[in-house]
Design an enzyme around this catalytic site. Structure first.
Site, short mmCIF file in Angstrom:
data_model
loop_
_atom_site.label_atom_id
_atom_site.label_comp_id
_atom_site.label_asym_id
_atom_site.label_seq_id
_atom_site.Cartn_x
_atom_site.Cartn_y
_atom_site.Cartn_z
NE ARG A 188 -15.76 13.41 9.63
CZ ARG A 188 -14.65 13.19 8.96
NH1 ARG A 188 -14.18 11.97 8.84
NH2 ARG A 188 -14.01 14.18 8.39
N GLY A 224 0.84 -1.19 0.00
CA GLY A 224 0.00 0.00 0.00
C GLY A 224 0.88 1.24 0.00
CG HIS A 275 -18.24 12.14 6.07
ND1 HIS A 275 -18.95 13.28 5.81
CD2 HIS A 275 -16.99 12.54 6.41
CE1 HIS A 275 -18.15 14.33 5.98
NE2 HIS A 275 -16.96 13.91 6.35
N GLY A 325 -0.47 4.61 0.24
CA GLY A 325 -1.17 5.82 0.67
C GLY A 325 -0.30 6.55 1.67
CG LEU A 326 -1.66 10.23 3.49
CD1 LEU A 326 -2.54 11.05 4.43
CD2 LEU A 326 -0.62 11.12 2.84
NE ARG A 340 -11.05 8.98 10.08
CZ ARG A 340 -11.29 10.09 9.37
NH1 ARG A 340 -10.82 11.26 9.78
NH2 ARG A 340 -12.00 10.05 8.26
CD GLU A 374 -9.73 3.86 6.23
OE1 GLU A 374 -9.19 4.58 5.39
OE2 GLU A 374 -10.93 3.55 6.20
CG HIS A 411 -15.59 9.19 4.97
ND1 HIS A 411 -15.14 9.47 3.69
CD2 HIS A 411 -14.83 9.94 5.79
CE1 HIS A 411 -14.16 10.34 3.77
NE2 HIS A 411 -13.93 10.63 5.02
#
Lengths: 638, 247
Positions: A330, A40, A266, A42-43, A435, A425, A401
């Site tokens: 949320r 992965g 969300h 991603g961030l 979150r 995540e 979300h």
């Protein structure tokens, strides 16, 4: 099984600093011989791969997209939190820690969350140094805004494209290491299993999505950074390719799965327009800074929004939660929207939407200011719906979300399989049952840049004598054989229905019974339904084409098979938790005014599920949560 | 709506491709262009045919993965819009739509509408970064950056790396893509130490990857879904010249 979170001793504010100073190190000469797999980009993944590469480890990074720059972190809009207190509004590490624990409805681990708050400030520094163009004030300093569930402005942003800019920063750091040959990048590769040798994660089996070839890759350790599993609902704000496969395979090989039913719905997404819908699009939470949410006071009001006079509008969030108003967390905003729509006050053709109205802010601040703040979001909205949000309110509805649940990890971010790590995540760790906005980017980069590269030393320092294991080892052969058998079994079904048919069915069941509200009765029903979908899938799915080449339908089929299995576990988890907390709302457990009713005496734990085999009931283990620094109270945003 | 699709089908990079025609009878105007392809593929699978391979992921116009050449235009008829954000309400009942992959030497075809854009990654690997290791950063507010510069850097950084600029350019030049990254970092103080070496290395790899020359037609700016400005190319040309003179 005794779950040991390995939380360091000492006062909460000192744990990380002291622990960091005592983690065994791997010297540079040894790092050169140690290989780490990162799945992965991603961030969390890109940041970890880049940082491990900088430190001198030999890294192999994998992503299923055509380039690491496309991971779904890129779509995050609103911002990233950090306890910088640049706004001089009394923010601090402790406050960010406290807000996150409270926002998560007291279902996360104190030590991890405190560490997250501590490293948050370094993330902003790092990103600015990489050339991330955050929003600035005219004086040249960084600008902040506010997000849901907090009363300070600690959110850094880059227009409505913060995720994109942060990911491109991490991607550039990763690219630098690829150029230096510290990282070997495998794009268009999907991990299909983890290989375990003598009880330790030692590699992965991956499918080259272009050639269809099944490949074996060795690593002294394996880091998963593969994101959330929101696509179990079919419709979500996740990218089309986002999936659970890597962590699900790890789960089946022995990694416990933490809080699988904790999913985030969300509140502000563009509503579904029809059966053809393939995904949902988020409208950033930042919009709630300047937008007001309302529905008509009259049921089934069919007038246009602009024709409904002020006194006939119900600004229900401001009415119910005067202290936080439109900026409640949320889970609360989502349930409140569902409550109004279910009661017949919804708007739009489907009646499953509420208004998010900017007219007050446009009158107060001018169109230009609103355009500067949210221009790109308004554009996205207009492209999708064909309506202009400057002149008529947006129609929004909650959508899946984010998933707070994920692989259970200890303080080192290691799963219950030694040498197998989960970051971002895909782990369960920091957000509890809900979150807060702008905290996902924070956690992804915290794990990737500042936590994992250090904590992994604990494991790797004991491995400096271990030579690279050749991939003709029997465990690699066995894992590869199993993957190949599964693929050929899938290809040979040749049924009548495309993969999406089953995925949509699954999504409907999970959304209906394990979505915004859940009940014991509904969950029991849903479990049966998911089992039926699973049986049907393995009898009637049709996967066209061949396995030895590019085959997107096969990719989908492999992912959906795992989603179906996960769905059952989510239902088990929701059924076992006889309380409401955060995003997990059990209809049987609510206060008189419809708020989530926690049961701290019996459920202040992380549920960690152990896989026991096909058609076997998974076993629940518990990590008791100990709160030494935060007092557990009923969450109130009134 | 009834839509006729003429879609480029090609098994892989080694075999020749051809257009195939498909008829869709029930297209809703609220559908996105890719959702129409989902329906086509659903149909093809049910007919024991092979679905059309195309790249896509986020479907919200930001990942840069979708890449269709629609009626002779990269990402179709709407300006500032990616294929995934294009909706069928912009087409008419009875329309025939021709869909092709990006066509450029540096972007070889993988299958059908899917191409290999890894050349872009290699250009970034050559220098599209600031060399700062994790943990080396100073406090974020210690270097103030004028808002105008930060905003301009952002405008350049908004590039999604989709390759529409290359696909639309008659020379298949990658100047808009490369100059967007060069500009972003050239506009910020953090990018100054490597400013010269960066532009030289990135241009060198860009040429080696087989992208064509820029003849300033500006087609790339017109088709860019993120409306990246041609100014970036001018800035990069200037930087490139200065970097070479400085040597």
């Amino acid at each position: 099984m005794k779950l040991d979170a390995k939380i360091p001793e000492g006062a909460i504010a000192d744990k990380w600093t002291k622990y960091k100073a005592t983690i065994p190190l791997v010297n540079p000469a040894n790092k050169r011989h140690i290989e780490v797999i990162v799945v992965g980009t991603g961030l969390a993944g890109a940041a970890a791969a880049a940082t491990l590469g900088e430190m001198g480890y030999k890294v192999k990074a994998f992503c299923f997209q055509d380039s690491p720059r496309r991971a779904h972190s890129i779509a995050a809009q609103g911002g990233i939190n950090a306890a910088k207190n640049y706004s001089n509004d009394g923010d601090s590490v402790h406050r960010l820690f406290y807000d996150t624990i409270k926002g998560g409805d007291y279902r996360s681990r104190e030590a991890n969350v405190h560490r997250l708050a501590e490293v948050s400030t370094a993330i902003i520094d790092q990103c600015v140094a990489q050339g991330v163009p955050f929003a600035r004030e005219y004086g040249g300093l960084l600008d902040n805004r506010s997000f849901g569930g907090v009363q300070v402005s600690r959110t850094f942003y880059a227009r409505g494209q913060t995720g994109q800019q942060l990911l491109l920063g991490a991607y550039s750091a990763l690219s630098r290491q690829i150029g230096r040959k510290q990282v070997d990048m495998f794009s268009r590769h999907e991990m299909l299993d983890v290989v375990i040798i003598d009880g330790k994660a030692r590699g992965i089996i991956a499918r080259n999505l272009v050639t269809g070839e099944i490949e074996r890759h060795f690593g002294h350790a394996v880091v998963l950074a593969t994101g959330g599993y929101g696509n179990v609902f079919f419709l979500s704000t996740n990218a089309m390719g986002s999936n659970v496969t890597s962590i699900w395979k790890a789960h089946k090989k022995g990694a416990l799965f933490g809080n699988p039913c904790f999913t985030q719905i969300h509140p502000t997404c563009i509503p579904v327009s029809g059966d053809h819908q393939s995904k949902l699009t988020l409208m950033s939470e930042s919009l709630r800074n300047d937008g007001r949410i309302w529905v008509p006071k009259k049921q089934n009001d069919t007038r246009k929004a602009v024709d409904i006079p002020e006194e006939e509008r119900d600004y229900y969030l401001e009415r119910r939660y005067p202290a936080f108003g439109n900026l409640v967390p949320r889970d609360i905003a989502s349930r409140a929207a569902k409550e109004r729509c279910d009661a017949g006050y919804g708007v739009g053709t489907s009646k499953m939407a509420v208004y998010l109205d900017f007219s007050d802010s446009i009158n107060r601040l001018g169109k230009k200011v609103i355009e500067a703040r949210y221009g790109n979001l308004f554009e996205i909205y207009e492209k999708i719906t064909g309506e202009d949000p400057y002149t008529m309110p947006m129609r929004i509805y909650p959508a899946v979300h984010y998933t707070m649940g994920g692989l259970w990890v200890d303080y080192n971010l290691m799963t219950t399989i030694p040498g197998l790590y989960a970051t971002g995540e895909c782990n369960f760790s920091d957000h509890g049952a809900n979150r807060l906005g702008a905290s996902a980017l924070m956690q992804g980069l915290a794990d990737g840049y500042f936590v994992l590269p250090i904590t992994i030393g604990e494991f790797l320092s004991k491995d400096i004598q271990t030579k690279a294991i050749p991939t003709d080892h029997p465990e690699f052969e066995k894992a590869e054989r199993e993957v190949k058998e599964k693929i050929s079994r899938m290809m040979s079904i040749n049924g009548t229905q495309p993969v999406d048919h089953f995925h949509k069915q699954l999504g409907k069941v999970i959304w209906e019974y394990c979505g915004m509200s859940r009940s014991a009765e509904g969950l029991q029903k849903a479990k049966k339904m998911v089992q039926e979908i699973r049986a049907d899938f393995w009898k009637n799915v049709r996967v066209p084409g061949k396995a030895d080449g590019m085959n997107p339908e096969l990719e989908k089929a492999l992912r959906v098979a795992d989603f179906i299995e996960l769905g059952e576990l989510m239902i088990d988890d929701a059924y076992s938790r006889n309380e409401s907390c955060g995003g997990h709302f059990r209809e049987e457990y609510q206060t008189e005014d419809g708020e989530a009713l926690r049961d701290d005496n019996n459920y202040a734990y992380v549920s960690a599920w152990e896989y026991k085999g096909e058609n076997e009931q998974s076993v629940l283990h518990k990590e008791e949560l100990i709160f030494e620094n935060v007092k557990l109270v009923q969450r109130s945003y009134k | 709506m009834k839509i006729t699709l003429k879609v480029w089908r090609q098994q892989n990079g080694k075999t020749p491709g051809e257009f195939k025609t498909y008829q869709l009878n029930d297209v809703s105007e609220d559908m996105s262009f890719l959702e129409m392809f989902d329906i086509l593929n659903d149909d093809l699978v049910r007919k024991q045919d092979e679905p059309v391979a195309f790249d896509h992921d986020c479907r919200e116009g930001i990942c840069g993965m979708c890449s269709m050449y629609i009626n002779g235009r990269a990402h179709g008829p709407m300006t500032g819009t990616t294929t995934c954000q294009l909706h069928m309400r912009h087409f008419k009942d009875g329309d025939t739509i021709v869909v092709e992959p990006w066509r450029a030497t540096a972007f070889p075809i993988i299958k059908d509408l899917m191409v290999d854009r890894s050349a872009f990654d290699r250009v970034i690997q050559a220098g599209g970064f600031v060399s700062v290791n994790t943990g080396n950063a100073v406090d974020a507010n210690s270097v103030p950056i004028p808002k105008q510069d930060a905003d301009k850097a952002f405008d350049a950084a908004a590039c999604i790396g989709c390759g529409a600029c290359v696909a639309t350019c008659k020379n298949a030049s990658a100047m808009l893509f490369v100059s967007a990254k060069v500009s972003q970092l050239a506009l910020l103080p953090q990018g100054q130490p490597e400013r010269h070496i960066r532009v030289k290395k990135m241009v060198e790899i860009m040429d080696a990857e087989g992208f064509g020359n820029c003849t300033n037609t500006g087609a790339c700016e017109v088709e860019c879904p993120k409306e990246i400005s041609l100014e970036n190319i001018a800035r990069m040309n200037r930087d490139y010249l200065v970097a070479n003179i400085a040597d």
